[in-house]
Design an enzyme around this catalytic site. Sequence first.
Site, PDB file in Angstrom:
ATOM      1  N   HIS A  75     -58.784  36.766  17.452  1.00 26.27           N
ATOM      2  CA  HIS A  75     -59.677  37.648  16.702  1.00 26.27           C
ATOM      3  C   HIS A  75     -59.416  37.600  15.198  1.00 26.27           C
ATOM      4  CE1 HIS A  75     -56.317  40.629  17.208  1.00 26.27           C
ATOM      5  NE2 HIS A  75     -56.706  41.006  15.999  1.00 26.27           N
ATOM      6  N   ASP A 105     -56.627  35.812  23.591  1.00 26.02           N
ATOM      7  CA  ASP A 105     -56.558  36.238  22.187  1.00 26.02           C
ATOM      8  C   ASP A 105     -55.499  35.444  21.416  1.00 26.02           C
ATOM      9  OD1 ASP A 105     -57.453  37.616  19.986  1.00 26.02           O
ATOM     10  OD2 ASP A 105     -56.130  39.332  20.303  1.00 26.02           O
ATOM     11  N   SER A 188     -51.889  41.791  13.075  1.00 22.03           N
ATOM     12  CA  SER A 188     -52.380  41.008  14.208  1.00 22.03           C
ATOM     13  C   SER A 188     -52.018  39.543  14.026  1.00 22.03           C
ATOM     14  CB  SER A 188     -53.900  41.131  14.323  1.00 22.03           C
ATOM     15  OG  SER A 188     -54.273  42.418  14.720  1.00 22.03           O
TER      16      SER A 188
END
Length: 201
Positions: A75, A105, A188
């Site tokens: 992402h 992911d 992230s």
Amino acid sequence: VVLPDPITITETIKQTELVMPRVDSSEIVSIAELATKTIVQIQVGTLDENNEFISMGGGSGVVISNEGLIITNHHVIEGVNEVRAIFEDGRLYEATIIGSDKLTDIALIKISSSNLVSIGIGNSDNLVVGDLAVAIGHPLTLGAAPTVTTGVVSALQRRLDVGNDFDGSAVTLFGLIQTDAPITRGSSGGALINSNGELIG
């Protein structure tokens, strides 16, 4: 009946203070000193008509090979065609997207550099709830230096529904590691590390 003289028994009990720190800070320092050298800031965006980079967001990444392979989250790089990796010392590299997988992911990018410091890869199958967890990433707006936070492995094999059905981005992630180590926006793609300084998530 002759009663003996009473005998008094005196017992001395020494109290010791039991101190059990949640985390040995010296252990965290050792992990952080090495691991922060492997964490990069990821910038994603596009080029304008003047071939200048326009930022559209970013995240973090972890060097997993001294030949320039960097792992991050899907992402973080989804829907962009320009990716940059920035090291703590200010080195900036244009990166190529090698591959990306929405269901896990996970994404892999590569920069043209060698002799990089790479992180050791651990085995998340060996984790148990309560194990030390160290999270390192690059929170947005907090400068070039990575941030180190600590916690424990709170749970294993978690599932999480992300995205939404309206734009077709809905997906269910499985086998996740839950931790109470604080993770802020921009981290992230960063590293979740075990007590041996190895990447586990």
